[in-house]
Design a protein around this motif. Sequence first.
Motif, PDB file in Angstrom:
ATOM      1  N   VAL A 105     -46.583  78.038 -37.345  1.00  0.00           N
ATOM      2  CA  VAL A 105     -47.672  77.204 -37.852  1.00  0.00           C
ATOM      3  C   VAL A 105     -48.271  76.441 -36.674  1.00  0.00           C
ATOM      4  O   VAL A 105     -47.549  75.787 -35.917  1.00  0.00           O
ATOM      5  N   GLU A 107     -51.210  73.595 -35.785  1.00  0.00           N
ATOM      6  CA  GLU A 107     -52.086  72.574 -36.351  1.00  0.00           C
ATOM      7  C   GLU A 107     -52.904  71.945 -35.237  1.00  0.00           C
ATOM      8  O   GLU A 107     -52.405  71.757 -34.127  1.00  0.00           O
ATOM      9  N   TYR A 120     -58.920  68.070 -39.244  1.00  0.00           N
ATOM     10  CA  TYR A 120     -57.612  68.724 -39.221  1.00  0.00           C
ATOM     11  C   TYR A 120     -57.795  70.203 -39.553  1.00  0.00           C
ATOM     12  O   TYR A 120     -58.529  70.555 -40.473  1.00  0.00           O
ATOM     13  N   ARG A 122     -55.420  73.999 -39.756  1.00  0.00           N
ATOM     14  CA  ARG A 122     -54.066  74.559 -39.747  1.00  0.00           C
ATOM     15  C   ARG A 122     -54.168  76.075 -39.864  1.00  0.00           C
ATOM     16  O   ARG A 122     -54.954  76.599 -40.644  1.00  0.00           O
ATOM     17  N   GLU A 124     -51.463  79.453 -40.131  1.00  0.00           N
ATOM     18  CA  GLU A 124     -50.076  79.883 -40.290  1.00  0.00           C
ATOM     19  C   GLU A 124     -50.033  81.408 -40.293  1.00  0.00           C
ATOM     20  O   GLU A 124     -50.806  82.065 -40.985  1.00  0.00           O
TER      21      GLU A 124
END
Length: 130
Positions: A105, A107, A120, A122, A124
Amino acid sequence: MRIIVNSSGLFVILTIIVLIHTSVINKSIRDMEVNYGLQSSMDYALDVMGDVYENIDYEESKDGEYTQELLDVFCKSLTSMIGTDGEISVSIVEADVKTGTFQIVVEEHYKYAFRGRPGYARCERAVVLG
């Protein structure tokens, strides 16, 4: 006098509309830019990590060393590829060198240009190398 008051009122309204429009567009464009950059950089880093994984002659006693080497390669490739002004953090959910299974992951915390609000993103990925 009436024309001046109406014109200045119209000018203020148009200025407010332009400011709102640019702040909304700025947020959308920044989000798309960061997400695309993060995804493409992560894909590249996983490809490089896969190339290194193929050259490993696995010994169970060196499992920790192999994991650390692969993750170092991943992080170096990611930072060399991504061009950002934000903070990147990498988390390992699963790492099994023997089976080639990795779940990573990434971020990114960044700021928008308008008023410096935080953003933000992210990404994965779960991959099986080899």
